[in-house]
Design an enzyme around this catalytic site. Structure first.
Site, short mmCIF file in Angstrom:
data_model
loop_
_atom_site.label_atom_id
_atom_site.label_comp_id
_atom_site.label_asym_id
_atom_site.label_seq_id
_atom_site.Cartn_x
_atom_site.Cartn_y
_atom_site.Cartn_z
N ASN A 18 33.65 47.13 32.34
CA ASN A 18 33.94 45.84 31.69
C ASN A 18 33.23 45.80 30.35
O ASN A 18 32.55 46.75 29.96
CB ASN A 18 33.54 44.68 32.59
CG ASN A 18 32.07 44.74 32.94
OD1 ASN A 18 31.21 44.66 32.08
ND2 ASN A 18 31.77 44.92 34.22
N ASP A 49 33.41 43.99 40.60
CA ASP A 49 33.70 43.33 41.87
C ASP A 49 34.40 44.28 42.82
O ASP A 49 34.32 44.12 44.04
CB ASP A 49 34.57 42.09 41.64
CG ASP A 49 33.76 41.00 40.94
OD1 ASP A 49 32.58 40.86 41.28
OD2 ASP A 49 34.30 40.33 40.05
N LYS A 77 41.26 65.43 38.11
CA LYS A 77 41.88 64.43 37.25
C LYS A 77 43.25 64.02 37.82
O LYS A 77 44.06 64.90 38.16
CB LYS A 77 42.04 65.04 35.85
CG LYS A 77 42.46 64.07 34.81
CD LYS A 77 42.55 64.73 33.45
CE LYS A 77 43.34 63.84 32.53
NZ LYS A 77 43.74 64.53 31.31
N PRO A 92 29.46 46.36 46.51
CA PRO A 92 28.39 45.59 47.17
C PRO A 92 27.93 44.45 46.28
O PRO A 92 27.79 44.62 45.07
CB PRO A 92 27.27 46.62 47.35
CG PRO A 92 27.58 47.74 46.42
CD PRO A 92 29.07 47.74 46.24
N ASP A 93 27.73 43.27 46.88
CA ASP A 93 27.25 42.12 46.11
C ASP A 93 25.72 42.19 46.09
O ASP A 93 25.05 41.87 47.08
CB ASP A 93 27.75 40.81 46.72
CG ASP A 93 27.50 39.64 45.77
OD1 ASP A 93 26.45 39.64 45.10
OD2 ASP A 93 28.35 38.74 45.70
N PHE A 141 23.65 35.00 37.09
CA PHE A 141 24.41 34.60 35.90
C PHE A 141 25.85 34.38 36.35
O PHE A 141 26.32 35.06 37.27
CB PHE A 141 24.37 35.71 34.84
CG PHE A 141 23.19 35.59 33.91
CD1 PHE A 141 21.94 35.96 34.33
CD2 PHE A 141 23.36 35.09 32.62
CE1 PHE A 141 20.84 35.84 33.49
CE2 PHE A 141 22.29 34.96 31.77
CZ PHE A 141 21.02 35.34 32.20
N LYS A 153 29.01 29.23 43.05
CA LYS A 153 28.29 30.51 43.24
C LYS A 153 26.84 30.29 43.64
O LYS A 153 26.29 31.02 44.46
CB LYS A 153 28.31 31.32 41.93
CG LYS A 153 29.55 32.14 41.85
CD LYS A 153 29.65 32.92 40.59
CE LYS A 153 31.13 33.24 40.41
NZ LYS A 153 31.43 33.79 39.11
N LYS A 176 26.05 32.04 47.11
CA LYS A 176 25.15 33.22 47.10
C LYS A 176 23.70 32.83 47.42
O LYS A 176 22.82 33.66 47.34
CB LYS A 176 25.24 33.92 45.74
CG LYS A 176 26.64 34.42 45.40
CD LYS A 176 26.63 35.47 44.31
CE LYS A 176 28.03 35.91 43.95
NZ LYS A 176 28.09 37.20 43.27
#
Ligand code: C5P
Length: 427
Positions: free
Chosen positions: A209, A278, A288, A304-305, A322, A336, A340
């Site tokens: 990302n 995620d 490849k 995994p969180d 965050f 969240k 969490k």
């Protein structure tokens, strides 16, 4: 008239010493009274007379100078100083200070003073990166000495890298600016995740990302300034590690999870600023993946969180997350925070040109029962505001089931000022 800040400027032997007379002027322009003390090596680069001319005070350099000692003895001089700045600080001087030496005037003053000491290192990039230099810097940071810089760029030796002395204007501004969060997290262990993760698809491709890691690194810098021992577990980013911060490089969400769980036992505070994937590919192709004309199906599973796994620990640190959101920022962040089981969440809007890979940020910080908006500003300033809020929300050291290392520290292991209940001397 406001009294002048009494700055003792130590100049050690390095080519950057040619900038120190300008530093004297900049400090004086900002209302400081400057007394220069040179090492003998420094005098090979700039003459004591130059400093005398710009500071208006005789330059000191000799511990055994009877006349100068009669005017103001070295102990008196050490007491006179409100701030000690060593600029440039050579590798040799840093080593001598770390060793507690008192065999010349400048080292003796550093040992004899109660004033905060700051160093502006300047040396060849390889000397700066040398393990002995870094260990000495760590020792000094552990004693509350603040390290300003070094900057990266062209060096007098023709090389390019980290080791340039901060510019005089930046040093003068930092030195004489009011202290930021000084000692707020003194002695605490702070673990931070930063940057993106990379989830491999095959030997040459990965999913990632746009996180630059800048916010996480700014939080690390701000926590360090506040006196914490800071470790950053970082995904792949192009950033210099802030001085005094330990960095562990990882690639995938799985690696980050493992690195965090190796460190978290000692953490008093865990701040998850990383943009963790995620989803991760169920299988990583060994070779490849070839084009086959049509579309390709990728099977992804949840990564995994990390933050949730830390928040679920029986003996957990203070957990700060965050939430980067493109819409309904506050509502999503509150969800969240609850889901969490976080102690605090810092929410911000992201999208094209906002937050990701920018120098500025703005946050809405939310905790159970409270909220504060941190206005737009450079990421390090926003990070300082977040650190101040975390410090305020931390449960008291005694009786908290959360803190591991904090509770384990004995009074003797805490900085002296903390035991006495005074603010530490750090600036
Ligand atoms: O669920 P979401 O990714 O929006 O949550 C954001 C927060 O959770 C951030 O603090 C992020 O670092 C953390 N996180 C994590 N592990 C994940 C996903 C997010 O630690 N796999």
């Amino acid at each position: 008239m406001t009294p002048k800040t009494r700055v003792l400027l130590g100049v050690t032997g390095g080519i950057a010493a040619y900038k120190s007379p300008d530093l004297v002027r900049r400090l004086m322009e900002r209302g400081a009274d400057v007394q220069v003390v040179m090492t003998s090596a420094a005098q090979r680069f700039v003459s004591p007379m130059t400093f005398q001319a710009v500071s208006g005070r005789p330059t000191r350099s000799d511990l055994w100078d009877g006349t100068a000692e009669a005017a103001m003895g070295h102990i008196e001089l050490a007491r006179w100083a409100e701030i000690v700045l060593i600029a440039p600080a050579s590798a040799d001087f840093i080593a001598r200070l770390a060793g507690g030496r008192a065999d010349d005037l400048l080292c003796t003053l550093c040992v004899a003073t109660e004033a905060p000491i700051m160093l502006a290192p300047a040396m060849n990039r390889i000397m700066w990166a040398n393990k002995a230099t870094q260990a000495n810097v760590d020792t000094l940071i552990g004693r509350g000495i603040r390290i300003l810089g070094p900057a990266s760029g062209n060096q007098a030796c023709g090389e390019v890298g980290a080791g340039r002395m901060w510019e005089p204007a930046q040093l003068a501004e930092t030195l004489l600016a009011p202290p930021v969060n000084a000692g707020l997290l003194a002695g605490l262990n702070v673990l931070i995740t930063a940057g993106p993760t990379r989830e491999r698809l095959d030997p040459v491709r990965y999913l990632t990302n746009r996180s630059s890691g800048k916010m996480g690194f700014a939080v690390a810098e701000a926590a360090r300034e506040a006196g914490a021992h800071v470790t950053v577990v970082s995904g792949p980013v192009q950033l210099q590690t802030p001085t005094g911060v330990t960095r562990i490089n990882v690639e995938s969400a799985r690696d980050m999870y493992a690195a965090v769980h190796r460190q978290v036992g000692d953490a008093d505070i865990f701040i998850a600023a990383a943009a963790v994937a995620d989803f991760q590919p169920v299988k990583v192709a060994k070779q490849k993946i070839k084009k086959q004309g049509g579309s390709v199906q990728l099977e992804l599973e949840p990564a995994p969180d990390i933050i949730k796994s830390v928040a679920d620990m029986a003996k957990r640190p203070f957990v700060v997350g965050f939430a980067a959101e493109t819409n309904d920022v506050e509502d999503n962040a509150r969800i969240k925070l609850k889901r969490k089981k976080l102690d605090m969440i810092a929410a911000n809007e992201v999208g094209d040109g906002i937050a990701f890979d920018c120098e500025d940020n703005t946050l809405t910080v939310i905790w159970p029962g409270g909220k504060m908006d941190v206005p737009r500003g450079p990421k390090v300033e926003v990070a300082r505001a977040l650190i101040a809020l975390i410090a305020k929300r931390l449960p008291p050291p005694d009786g908290s089931p959360r803190r591991g290392a904090r509770k384990r520290r004995t009074a003797a292991a805490l900085p002296r000022d903390r035991v006495r209940g005074r603010r530490p001397r750090r600036v």
